[in-house]
Design a protein around this motif. Structure first.
Motif, PDB file in Angstrom:
ATOM      1  N   LEU A  41     -74.717  64.036 -35.741  1.00 25.43           N
ATOM      2  CA  LEU A  41     -74.280  62.559 -36.790  1.00 25.43           C
ATOM      3  C   LEU A  41     -73.526  61.359 -36.751  1.00 25.43           C
ATOM      4  N   LEU A  42     -72.002  62.042 -35.985  1.00 32.70           N
ATOM      5  CA  LEU A  42     -70.954  61.318 -35.426  1.00 32.70           C
ATOM      6  C   LEU A  42     -70.878  61.499 -33.982  1.00 32.70           C
ATOM      7  N   GLY A  43     -71.672  62.610 -33.548  1.00 31.35           N
ATOM      8  CA  GLY A  43     -71.391  63.071 -31.949  1.00 31.35           C
ATOM      9  C   GLY A  43     -71.824  61.812 -30.945  1.00 31.35           C
ATOM     10  N   GLU A  44     -72.000  60.507 -31.245  1.00 31.54           N
ATOM     11  CA  GLU A  44     -71.660  59.776 -29.961  1.00 31.54           C
ATOM     12  C   GLU A  44     -70.715  58.484 -30.407  1.00 31.54           C
ATOM     13  N   GLN A  45     -69.669  58.422 -31.013  1.00 32.17           N
ATOM     14  CA  GLN A  45     -68.463  57.975 -31.297  1.00 32.17           C
ATOM     15  C   GLN A  45     -66.926  58.505 -31.405  1.00 32.17           C
ATOM     16  N   LEU A  46     -67.771  60.154 -31.865  1.00 31.52           N
ATOM     17  CA  LEU A  46     -66.197  60.998 -31.756  1.00 31.52           C
ATOM     18  C   LEU A  46     -66.420  62.328 -31.442  1.00 31.52           C
ATOM     19  N   ALA A  47     -67.371  63.020 -29.725  1.00 29.90           N
ATOM     20  CA  ALA A  47     -67.632  63.810 -29.499  1.00 29.90           C
ATOM     21  C   ALA A  47     -66.325  64.266 -29.274  1.00 29.90           C
ATOM     22  N   PRO A 173     -72.793  55.765 -39.999  1.00 30.27           N
ATOM     23  CA  PRO A 173     -72.894  55.740 -38.906  1.00 30.27           C
ATOM     24  C   PRO A 173     -73.814  56.556 -37.799  1.00 30.27           C
ATOM     25  N   VAL A 174     -74.888  56.760 -38.019  1.00 29.74           N
ATOM     26  CA  VAL A 174     -75.784  57.807 -36.965  1.00 29.74           C
ATOM     27  C   VAL A 174     -76.500  57.133 -36.006  1.00 29.74           C
ATOM     28  N   GLY A 175     -75.871  57.997 -34.954  1.00 31.01           N
ATOM     29  CA  GLY A 175     -76.393  57.519 -33.521  1.00 31.01           C
ATOM     30  C   GLY A 175     -75.700  56.257 -33.100  1.00 31.01           C
ATOM     31  N   GLY A 176     -74.298  55.958 -33.797  1.00 26.31           N
ATOM     32  CA  GLY A 176     -74.372  54.321 -32.895  1.00 26.31           C
ATOM     33  C   GLY A 176     -74.917  53.409 -34.336  1.00 26.31           C
ATOM     34  N   SER A 177     -74.879  53.655 -35.150  1.00 23.18           N
ATOM     35  CA  SER A 177     -76.220  52.042 -35.729  1.00 23.18           C
ATOM     36  C   SER A 177     -75.759  52.772 -36.984  1.00 23.18           C
ATOM     37  N   ALA A 178     -75.807  51.783 -37.969  1.00 21.83           N
ATOM     38  CA  ALA A 178     -76.008  52.208 -39.446  1.00 21.83           C
ATOM     39  C   ALA A 178     -77.075  52.044 -39.611  1.00 21.83           C
TER      40      ALA A 178
END
Length: 429
Positions: A41-47, A173-178
């Motif tokens: 879920l938040l991996g794109e922004q907070l890996a 936020p999912v994959g970089g979009s709301a």
């Protein structure tokens, strides 16, 4: 029967040294990290957060190894570390290719992926070396997926009253979009038209619905490894999988389920009963493949009419990968939309060596176990998903669930029983 105390040292203290780390802490931190790991879920922004948490969990697990009681609870992890080794070699190939191209930004990106992907999977393997930790991580993951699926079921029931799309309470936020968040806490991603109605697709833990469908299938088989075999719980997971409206997720599940039920080798010898089971399994596997293609809404044939654009893009990317196999198997830039979307198309992007090493990371550990145990089904779900529908690059948790499944099987030689809980060291008086 008497318990054997720890041998005292010269100052009267026990042989334990260093800080005492609670038994469930490393496993708990890994579960806390799961939403932050790619492809979640938040991996794109907070890996980086996810990898950092897994690193802390691994360090705490190593500190616990100083406890003799923990040392007695360690299980062999040859298959888990075999996966980590081949995955690491896949990224070594990417590093060499980036260095050969002289691309500084690309080299930096690959170095980051080594830490965030290979490092995270290695950290999970370190934590799961302890039998209890492996069971807690597996059970926690299954419960997380089960709770999310239960939320989806409640949301679907509310839609029956409020209308499809009713009950939205915010965005996440999912994959970089709301993306929309529905009561009680159902995360969705995009929409799919079914029988003329646009349904939001359940995405739960994944960064898009195809990943969540894979996690529902994985959780179905891991639940049986840890003893969660109630039919009602399995039904919740299957309804969640259906809510993803994922053609590949549905098709992969029915094929792997047929394999697991009828063809997978058991610990006991083949025998007449086993031979008949596997013979029937060949028919069941063909039937499962037919269902995966022809099923309404979720079948491949249905996708040709419901989402032809997505199917065409994936087909073009896959075709480009096949062409690269014969024209340029070392990989490189591609102008095809969704290049690298699956392992076949990845031949044209990351090169044939990367694809072969990723396949080895998943298949060699299965071969080392003789194909027995529920870990085979888990690995096949991940393998077929990566082969057909999702990118293998930077997908740390997809490989980590295989590490957990391998460790559970290695901790319980009887593949039809959950691993026993550790007991105190005792001797006969």
């Amino acid at each position: 029967m008497i318990s054997v105390p720890e041998p005292p040292t010269r100052d009267g203290m026990t042989s334990r040294t260093g800080p005492r780390v609670p038994a469930g802490l490393p496993a708990g931190i890994v579960l806390l990290a799961v939403p932050f790991l790619r492809p979640n879920l938040l991996g794109e922004q907070l890996a980086v957060v996810g990898a950092g948490l897994v690193g802390v969990a691994a360090l705490l697990a190593l500190v616990r190894r100083g406890d003799p009681a923990v040392q007695a609870d360690l299980v062999p992890t040859r298959r888990a570390w075999t996966l980590v080794t081949f995955l690491g070699l896949a990224y070594v190939w990417l590093l060499l290719r980036a260095a050969g191209e002289g691309s500084g930004p690309n080299l930096q990106s690959v170095l980051q992926d080594v830490v965030l992907t290979v490092g995270s999977v290695a950290g999970v393997a370190t934590v799961c070396r302890e039998r209890r930790s492996a069971r807690w991580v597996a059970t926690g993951f299954v419960v997380i997926i089960g709770v999310m699926c239960a939320s989806w079921i409640v949301t679907a029931l509310l839609w029956g009253v409020l209308g499809v799309g009713g009950g939205q309470i915010g965005q996440v936020p999912v994959g970089g979009s709301a993306q929309p968040l529905y009561l009680p806490f159902t995360v969705t991603y995009s929409e799919q038209t079914v029988f003329g109605v646009a349904f939001p697709r359940f995405t739960g833990l994944g960064r898009e619905s195809g990943w969540m469908a894979m996690y529902c299938a994985v959780a179905y088989f891991v639940a049986r490894q840890v003893g969660l075999r109630r039919a009602g719980f399995g039904l919740v997971l299957l309804l969640g999988l259906i809510g993803c409206i994922s053609t590949s997720g549905f098709g992969v599940f029915v094929v792997v389920w047929a394999y697991d039920q009828f063809i997978r080798p058991r610990a006991a010898g083949i025998g007449l009963k086993g031979y008949l089971r596997q013979l029937f399994g060949v028919v069941a596997l063909g039937l499962a493949a037919w269902v995966a293609v022809t099923a309404p809404v979720l079948g491949l044939a249905a996708k040709r009419t419901q989402n032809v654009m997505s199917l065409d893009e994936r087909n073009r990317a896959t075709e480009a990968g096949w062409n690269a196999l014969f024209t340029d198997p070392w990989g490189g830039a591609t102008s095809v939309s969704q290049g690298g979307v699956n392992l076949i198309s990845d031949i044209g992007v990351n090169g044939l060596p990367f694809v072969v090493l990723v396949l080895a990371a998943l298949l060699v550990p299965v071969a080392l176990g003789g194909g027995r145990g529920r870990s085979t089904a888990v690995t096949l779900v991940v393998l077929l998903t990566l082969l057909l529908a999702q990118p293998a690059g930077a997908s740390a948790w997809a490989f980590a669930v295989c590490v957990v499944a391998f460790t559970l099987d290695d901790a319980a030689p009887d593949d039809e029983s959950p691993a026993p809980e550790p007991t105190a060291r005792v001797v006969t008086a």
